[in-house]
Design an enzyme around this catalytic site. Structure first.
Site, PDB file in Angstrom:
ATOM      1  N   HIS A   1      -9.865  31.945 -50.498  1.00 24.20           N
ATOM      2  CA  HIS A   1     -10.250  32.551 -49.141  1.00 24.20           C
ATOM      3  C   HIS A   1     -11.901  32.967 -49.288  1.00 24.20           C
ATOM      4  O   HIS A   1     -12.205  34.286 -48.985  1.00 24.20           O
ATOM      5  CB  HIS A   1      -9.419  33.904 -48.804  1.00 24.20           C
TER       6      HIS A   1
ATOM      7  N   LYS B   1      20.627  56.061 -80.968  1.00 21.62           N
ATOM      8  CA  LYS B   1      20.460  57.550 -81.247  1.00 21.62           C
ATOM      9  C   LYS B   1      20.375  57.975 -82.672  1.00 21.62           C
ATOM     10  O   LYS B   1      19.873  59.055 -82.982  1.00 21.62           O
ATOM     11  CB  LYS B   1      22.110  58.058 -80.709  1.00 21.62           C
TER      12      LYS B   1
ATOM     13  N   HIS C   1      -6.228  45.394 -43.871  1.00 29.67           N
ATOM     14  CA  HIS C   1      -6.959  44.350 -42.867  1.00 29.67           C
ATOM     15  C   HIS C   1      -6.632  44.366 -41.303  1.00 29.67           C
ATOM     16  O   HIS C   1      -7.719  44.789 -40.761  1.00 29.67           O
ATOM     17  CB  HIS C   1      -6.684  43.164 -43.637  1.00 29.67           C
TER      18      HIS C   1
ATOM     19  N   ASP D   1      -5.486  32.045 -39.160  1.00 30.27           N
ATOM     20  CA  ASP D   1      -5.952  31.287 -40.532  1.00 30.27           C
ATOM     21  C   ASP D   1      -4.931  31.776 -41.469  1.00 30.27           C
ATOM     22  O   ASP D   1      -5.045  31.069 -42.682  1.00 30.27           O
ATOM     23  CB  ASP D   1      -7.341  31.375 -40.776  1.00 30.27           C
ATOM     24  N   HIS D   2      -4.053  32.440 -41.210  1.00 29.35           N
ATOM     25  CA  HIS D   2      -2.918  32.726 -42.124  1.00 29.35           C
ATOM     26  C   HIS D   2      -1.518  32.359 -41.654  1.00 29.35           C
ATOM     27  O   HIS D   2      -0.422  32.292 -42.417  1.00 29.35           O
ATOM     28  CB  HIS D   2      -2.887  34.162 -42.457  1.00 29.35           C
TER      29      HIS D   2
ATOM     30  N   GLU E   1      -8.178  37.533 -52.212  1.00 31.54           N
ATOM     31  CA  GLU E   1      -9.133  36.852 -51.223  1.00 31.54           C
ATOM     32  C   GLU E   1     -10.423  37.271 -51.774  1.00 31.54           C
ATOM     33  O   GLU E   1     -10.630  38.400 -52.367  1.00 31.54           O
ATOM     34  CB  GLU E   1      -8.981  37.218 -49.829  1.00 31.54           C
TER      35      GLU E   1
END
Lengths: 676, 599
Positions: B416, B464, B159, B72-73, B205
């Site tokens: 998602h 400076k 994951h 699904d990815h 997601e």
């Protein structure tokens, strides 16, 4: 920008870079060739070594020196646990180091000397393979040195060095040689290493970023890009364009640096790695063919993988597929295992194998089919059952002073059937063999050094176009042994800064700019004025925020000032009566606010006198037109008001005692002049 | 004001078919290119005609990034490159690159060979597609494209093996896209991690947007207990999984349990790829968790003793067994075939360890369907017990909040996940972090405005001198540091540098015109003029305590203001006050101070 060189040996580099108040150590190599001046440490007591004659310098009667030195074949050896050449510790205080960048596993072996018991508080960056394989190198080193301890450690000989025989007499910096660290120090030191990936941009106090890029020399080896917003330093350590198994060298990021630091060029410019590999294979095949044994003193990772691959392949082609190959090291199993899980750091060809999925190195198959047998040491279970002669033994240490290579030298040295092949370039094979003389076995020297030659390095410099190059001084002259080989000398079109141990070099890189971020709310208030076509100026007063060496400006928060109250007696003319309260007048004065303290605009250009006079007259101030002198200066006089205006090309001076008039004149003048 | 545009082509208020278009700083990036498992028609692929109605996409798309190997990815990738005409860069991690083609091939076989579908990509398409992939390593900053403007950096996502979150940066704008991630380490993977990169937008997601999962240990114990009970009563356990990922974790779990409890019932792993699949885990062990990495030399966690390969003929074997079979959502293939055989027996059990998309058999039985219809009006009675175990490694609500805390985004977008659950989480995020939260549906474009800060150069001497001035004062953290200078802009503002006024005039090639004012006042004060000067000096100093007031050669200096007392020995003294126009406020203040001082 400053460079401090702490190492005498360009192949065991240790350099400090100081820039933007950040102190970065580049590598910390351990020079192990010092150990060839010590007696070997055999696994089992060797009668031959024990019966060597003691040696004392002539005209020296120091009783303390007795027994510290032994003689063998006209050379003298220190009878003590071995000492190593470490980076100089008197040039810079290690506790000042902010970051240590490690290029590859062979350039990190002095790490415990730097990070332990020195007050070191920084962070060490290295790629994952560098850390993992470096850990294997260190563990092997410590274990093999510790397992055959020497009863006493010699120290008096150092004071007599000038009286000794070469090569010990000429050995460099012996007073700084040190005994090895222990396993505890190794673990503590490695716990300070943070793993990084190629092209990962790491921030150092917001002042600099450091990024490792592939150097192609070995698994996980890197060159380092050290940059600020405006300056760039590249540290090119051991690099290779020919290593068959590691990721290709990444050349693009090395370009256009202000400084390129080069170290770790090839140590064996006379030998070509390909023909060495062939020489090695032929030597092994010949020896096995006459039933002799081959000893290959090696490190536990690196070129040894290629040796396994080529040798097994070639032997199979010559019908010797069943030759006994042994790989003996306390870390042999880990080395073989790690090599096959680091696919992301390997060459494209090896990487593609993983996608099938197959092990990237064929030695996994060799081990599986029992063609390559690996053991932790000689007394590991199973070794005796598996051991068959003739065989090829890969084992450490390549210096032949400790580790299992000592045992095999003692065992095989007396037979002319056997062969020892040197492939590691770190040690002179003559020095390595000296305490084993006289030898009957064959000696072959086929060094395989994948790093850049001077010619390749010069080409790299030409292509990368750095503004300055820093390189070890010895690369700026042809080697003593081959004075005609000017092709061994580094060439560059830019200034070359030579590096020598203990010396400091100031790099001609001066910072001129820094990055400043302007917040949107301030940006909205900026009103640029065009002073010339294409050039706009805007005066900006802002509130500066410095965080992590990053500079951001925002709108000034204008804090109102407390008024100053002045009590002032009333006009002095009125007579005061005795005892009466003094009549006072209070005056409130406002000091300039925070924002008013800085100019809101600047005037520029020349003053147009006619314009000024016209504007003055329209305000009711009438004066005669003055005559300018030859320099364009002129004086406007207002006698009644006791006021004088001196006009010069780049300045105007107003003398005016009357505040109201002055203020009016100021307004007029501001209208006459350009502002930004 | 610059903006970032995001349009989900898939995964907008939906799970499955992840595909999100991002337009940032003139660059168009596609995050993930997934397919939907619940559909068999054209809806299973994202609608690429949205990008360019006629194709090819090369002119409209600068980069495609795949977060991990789940279909699904990545399932529509060959379709995108080989059939829709995209030939630009594709980025994914090494393990994803290795495993993705295997899953694609698996899916292709199911679709084409079992279902007889045409118009699907071929094996060759998959191979050609993978050749175009550039593998990235974690934390590497990769510059993409010819102009090297687009920068991509991958972070560990946990994951599945090789899963990554990606940060995309163009100029001062940046986005983080998480893909699927897991904030708690599991048996073989570590937890997702990201640095405080403060992106303009975090696209996360939200599969488990409203779930706070109970502790991992409890779920594991529950799972083992259920399997054990079923096996004890002689039942068969079916565990539909995807070949790689959860399967390996459950194998480790069962393997150790079988060993400990000394169980004899066989465990089968039905893929034909078992060994191969585990090989990937062996070689990419650097992507697993700390514990496995540490011990891999001694013992490979993925060499299983109790788990054996499955043969189709075992389906009808009597007696208890546990079978892992693909695919995970019971939508096709072997797992479905086994399910059909075992479902009618109440002794058996099916454990769904992951999420099932709507339309699949898995989804139906999880929703309590007791009768499932298949093609040809064939019905199956489901009598076996159906268990759902949320083992799928997604971040739960707590994890999502944690990630937001890690990277401190200026805006959050949820994808998602299911619309209803999203809106709950959206409320929570807006409440807790005070950032705007978007939940677009497919095809809906969200526009995010970003506030860029402008980077200019500053001349080092100016910086400076400010630092010197600042450091010379006693430390006061509340005090503002004032930076004053002139911004020089040249060549259409392509170079901008702040410098001091003299340097700026030199740079611009112009000359300043300095205005100076002088005024004289008279005071009564006896004594030598040096004494008067001293008095004035003390007074000015007391009123201007945070200025540098100097006494040089008998003159008092404050910035450009000069105060001079003339040398006459009279009681009346003339005091000359002079200042430049730039110090008008200060000059006139000092003048007034002197005019009004008491005598």
């Amino acid at each position: 920008m400053k460079l401090y060189c702490l190492s005498a040996h360009p192949n065991k580099p240790c350099i400090i870079l100081q820039f933007k108040e950040v102190t970065i150590m580049l590598d910390c190599g351990l020079w192990a060739a010092s150990v060839t001046n010590f007696l070997p440490m055999p696994l089992v007591p060797s009668q031959r070594l024990n019966s060597l004659n003691s040696w004392v310098p002539r005209d020296c009667s120091d009783p303390q020196l007795d027994g510290e030195l032994k003689e063998c074949g006209g050379r003298i050896f220190v009878d003590s646990s071995p000492e190593f050449g470490v980076p100089a510790n008197n040039v810079i205080d290690y506790s000042q180091i902010d970051v240590i960048l490690i290029s590859n596993y062979s350039s990190m072996l002095a790490l415990p000397f730097i990070t332990e018991n020195t007050g070191f508080q920084g962070v060490v960056y290295a790629t994952e393979p560098t850390l993992q394989i470096g850990r294997l190198f260190l563990e092997e080193l410590v274990q093999t040195v510790e397992r055959s301890p020497k009863a006493a450690s010699a120290k008096h000989w150092k004071a007599m060095q000038h009286l000794l025989l070469p090569p010990l007499k000429d050995a460099p910096f012996v007073k700084s040689w040190r005994h090895l660290f222990d396993a505890k120090n190794v673990a503590a030191s490695l716990s300070k290493v943070q793993m990084v990936g190629y092209s990962e941009v790491l921030d150092v106090f917001g002042a600099l970023t450091v990024t490792p890029v592939s150097s192609g020399y070995c698994i996980g080896s890197s060159n380092w890009i050290i940059s600020s917003q405006f300056e760039k330093v590249v540290y090119v350590s051991a690099s290779s364009v020919i290593n068959p198994h590691s990721t290709k060298i990444d050349l693009t990021p090395l370009k256009n640096a202000d400084l390129m630091i080069l170290s770790d060029l090839t140590q064996t410019p006379l030998n070509d790695p390909d023909s060495s590999m062939n020489g090695f294979i032929n030597a092994v095949a010949e020896t096995l063919g006459r039933n002799g044994n081959v000893l290959l003193p090696c490190y536990p990772s690196g070129v040894v993988y290629d040796l396994f691959e080529c040798l097994s392949d070639q032997l199979a082609q010559r019908g010797m597929a069943n030759a006994n190959l042994f790989f003996i090291s306390p870390v042999a199993d880990s080395s073989l295992a790690y090599s096959n899980i680091l696919a992301e750091w390997l060459s494209g060809e090896k990487q593609n194998k993983v996608y099938t999925p197959e092990e990237p190195f064929p030695h996994a198959q060799l081990v599986q089919h029992n063609r390559l047998k690996h053991f932790k040491n000689l007394w590991a279970s199973g070794f005796n059952e598996q051991y068959r002669q003739p065989c090829v033994v890969f084992c450490g240490h390549p210096s032949l002073r400790f580790g299992d290579s000592v045992h095999f030298m003692e065992m095989w040295g007396s037979s002319p059937l056997n062969t020892v092949v040197f492939t590691e370039p770190d040690f002179s094979y003559v020095d390595a063999l000296a305490p084993f003389q006289p030898l009957a076995m064959n000696v072959k020297y086929w060094p395989i050094d994948m790093s850049l030659s001077a010619q390749r390095a010069s080409k790299l410099i030409r292509d990368a176009r750095p503004k300055n190059v820093a390189v070890a001084a010895i690369h700026l002259e042809p080697p003593v042994a081959a004075p005609h080989r000017i092709d061994f000398v580094i060439e560059a079109d830019c200034p070359i800064l030579p590096l020598r141990r203990g010396e400091v070099v100031t790099v001609p890189v001066t910072r001129q700019k820094e990055q400043l971020k302007i917040c949107p709310s301030l940006a909205k208030t900026i009103r640029p004025t065009s002073v010339r076509p294409g050039v706009n100026l805007a005066t900006v007063t802002s509130s500066l925020l410095v965080r992590d060496n990053k500079f951001t400006v925002n709108v000034v928060e204008d804090v109102p000032q407390k008024p100053i109250v002045i009590e002032k007696p009333l006009a002095s003319g009125s007579k005061r009566r005795r005892g009466a309260p003094t009549a006072v007048q209070t005056v409130e004065l406002m000091p300039p606010s925070i924002k008013q303290r800085k100019p809101s605009a600047y005037t520029w250009g020349t003053l147009d006198i006619d314009d000024l006079l016209a504007r003055m007259s329209s305000e009711g101030i009438l004066v005669a037109k003055p005559e300018p002198d030859s320099n364009g200066n002129c004086v406007i006089h207002l006698p009644k008001e006791d006021t004088l205006i001196q006009v010069e090309p780049n300045s105007t001076h107003i003398f005016c005692p009357d505040e109201a008039l002055r203020s009016k004149l100021r307004t007029i003048l501001m209208r006459c002049l350009n502002k930004f | 004001m610059p903006e970032i545009k995001i349009t989900p082509l898939g995964a907008g208020q939906d799970v499955g078919r992840s595909c999100i278009l991002i337009s940032i700083g003139g660059k168009n990036v596609m995050m993930d290119c997934g397919m939907h498992m619940g559909y068999n028609d054209e809806r299973r692929f994202p609608d690429f005609t949205y990008i360019a109605p006629q194709g090819p996409l090369d002119n409209f798309l600068d980069c495609v990034i795949i977060s991990h190997f789940h279909l699904d990815h990545c399932g529509a990738l060959p379709f995108l490159t080989e059939m829709f005409g995209y030939s630009g860069p594709i980025l994914m991690t090494h393990p994803t690159k290795a495993i993705c083609p295997i899953l694609l091939e698996d899916m292709r076989k199911v679709a084409v060979e079992r279902k007889g579908e045409s118009n699907f990509f071929t094996s060759q398409h998959i191979k050609d597609c993978m050749k175009k992939v550039t593998a990235v390593t974690l934390h590497q900053s990769l510059k993409v494209g010819k102009d090297q403007v687009l920068e991509v950096k991958a972070y560990y996502a946990g994951h599945v093996l090789g899963a990554a979150m990606f940060r995309i940066t163009v100029g001062s704008q940046s986005i983080v896209y998480t893909g699927d991630y897991n904030m708690t380490p599991d048996r073989h993977l570590g937890a997702a991690w990201i640095d405080k990169c403060r992106p303009d937008l975090l696209i996360t997601e939200s599969t488990y947007a409203t779930t706070i999962r109970d502790s991992k240990r409890c779920r594991e114990r529950d799972f083992l207990k259920k399997v054990h009970e079923c096996v004890d009563r002689g039942g068969k356990v079916l565990i539909p999984v995807f070949a790689l990922g959860r399967a390996q974790e459950l194998c480790i779990l069962l393997e150790t349990y079988w060993e400990r409890m000394n169980l004899k019932a066989p465990i089968y792993f039905a893929l034909g790829l078992t060994e191969k699949a585990n090989n990937y885990y062996k070689m990419f062990i650097t992507w697993t968790n700390q514990k496995i990495r540490k011990t891999f030399v001694q013992r490979n966690m993925f060499d299983f003793k109790h788990i054996k390969p499955f043969d189709k003929s075992y389906i009808d074997n009597p007696g208890p067994m546990v079978v892992f079979a693909t695919p995970g959502m019971l939508h096709a293939g072997l797992s479905l075939a086994i399910f059909k055989k075992w479902a009618p027996h109440e002794n058996n059990m099916v454990i769904m360890p992951g999420y099932c998309v709507a339309g699949t058999v898995g989804h139906k039985i999880l929703n309590g369907a007791k009768r499932v219809e298949f093609e040809n009006r064939q019905f199956i009675e489901v009598k076996m017990s159906v268990e759902y175990m949320s083992f799928s490694a997604h971040a739960d609500a707590k994890g999502i909040m944690q990630l937001i805390q890690y990277c401190e985004p200026k805006n959050v977008m949820l994808v998602h996940g299911e619309g209803k659950k999203m809106s709950f989480l959206k409320e929570k995020i807006q409440q807790e972090f005070g950032v705007k939260c978007y939940t677009p549906s497919n095809g809906e474009t969200s526009v995010i405005h970003t506030v860029p800060s402008i980077a200019v150069d500053i001349d080092l001497p100016l910086l400076k001198s400010e630092a010197k001035q600042y450091n010379s004062q006693p430390p006061d953290p509340k005090k503002q540091r004032l930076l004053h200078g002139v911004l020089v802009m040249k060549d259409n503002a392509s170079t901008m540098c702040l410098m001091d006024v003299e340097q700026a005039c030199r740079e611009a090639g112009i000359a300043r015109h300095v205005l100076r004012f002088s005024s004289t006042i008279t005071v009564d004060d006896a004594g030598p003029s040096s004494k008067t000067t001293d008095k004035l000096y003390q007074m000015i100093k007391s009123h201007l305590d945070d200025f540098n007031v100097h006494l040089i050669d008998g003159a008092i200096n404050v910035e450009s203001v000069m105060v001079n007392v003339d040398c006459s020995e009279n009681d009346k003294k003339n005091i000359l006050v002079s200042w430049t126009n730039e110090d008008e406020e200060l000059g006139s203040f000092i003048l007034k101070l002197l005019q009004n001082m008491g005598r």
